[in-house]
Design an enzyme around this catalytic site. Sequence first.
Site, mmCIF file in Angstrom:
data_model
loop_
_atom_site.group_PDB
_atom_site.id
_atom_site.type_symbol
_atom_site.label_atom_id
_atom_site.label_comp_id
_atom_site.label_asym_id
_atom_site.label_seq_id
_atom_site.Cartn_x
_atom_site.Cartn_y
_atom_site.Cartn_z
ATOM 1 C CG ASP A 16 -1.834 1.140 1.316
ATOM 2 O OD1 ASP A 16 -2.088 1.773 0.277
ATOM 3 O OD2 ASP A 16 -2.335 1.427 2.426
ATOM 4 C CD GLU A 76 -5.361 0.247 -1.602
ATOM 5 O OE1 GLU A 76 -5.398 -0.754 -0.875
ATOM 6 O OE2 GLU A 76 -5.797 1.358 -1.263
ATOM 7 C CG ASP A 149 -0.710 3.053 6.274
ATOM 8 O OD1 ASP A 149 -0.976 3.775 5.318
ATOM 9 O OD2 ASP A 149 -0.893 3.403 7.461
#
Lengths: 166, 166
Positions: A16, A76, A149
Amino acid sequence: MLQPVTIQGMRILGIDPGTGITGFGVIEADKGKFTMVDGGVIRTPAKQALELRLETIYDNLKEVISDTKPEVAAVESLFFAQNVTTAMSVAQARGVVLLAIIKAGLDHEEYTPLQVKQALTGYGRADKNQIQQMVKTLLNLNEIPKPDDCADALAVAICHAMSTRL
Amino acid sequence: MLQPVTIQGMRILGIDPGTGITGFGVIEADKGKFTMVDGGVIRTPAKQALELRLETIYDNLKEVISDTKPEVAAVESLFFAQNVTTAMSVAQARGVVLLAIIKAGLDHEEYTPLQVKQALTGYGRADKNQIQQMVKTLLNLNEIPKPDDCADALAVAICHAMSTRL
């Protein structure tokens, strides 16, 4: 929820990306069972020059890859709903994240937040907490991985495992 | 126009980052005189996977740096007026550009399009053609360097030379 049909023993790095904080999570997916291999975040100081922060992300990610030896990376994808400054910051970090992935010879897939939600909970309107609960449950953890995260990165890795058909 | 007061014999790499096309230009600035050392663009095919395109930019830029040995890099900063998709694409390229710069041990400065215009023409409303004419004139070239991204990169390099006081 999708049935977790996965390649045996596939090791997946979920990422991420962000300039201030990049989450990562490494999972092992074997016959539909998932185990967490590693997970954490790469933090960079806001006061530091951007190029130093990007270097920190690149170097640390290289280390994670070399330590955990994943076969594939799931990242992501950019989403555009947030404000432009945040999006820029994410995009710059994402540039060096993708570079670290290709320099390590890894395959790479991207998933939108919607795809991650759908893979983990079966519908696109799941909230952050529901996703994190699924991460905890699917990885057999005692607690939700912190910070967010890291949990998000693990969710992306799980999403890849679930999306990959034999 | 600002008086070109520069460090003697400073070699400057100017970069105009973009995923599809990254312009670069290397100039030598000596006692207020400028010479073009190198200039061109790094193009990446739109059909190619993003990580491959970013790798191409990174690797080619590394080569330019190692061939031309600049002491400092000047990079056009992100500007937010354009659409978000373009801005994202620029930001990702910019991430690997900054990484290539720091991995090569170069100092680095950023300049907004406005700063570049002001440095080269003395006012912020100069149009693209006026900037390019100034690049041609200041570098004693017979023609405006092509494509635009190369001329832009040279303009950023000149801007740095002019902004640096002894």
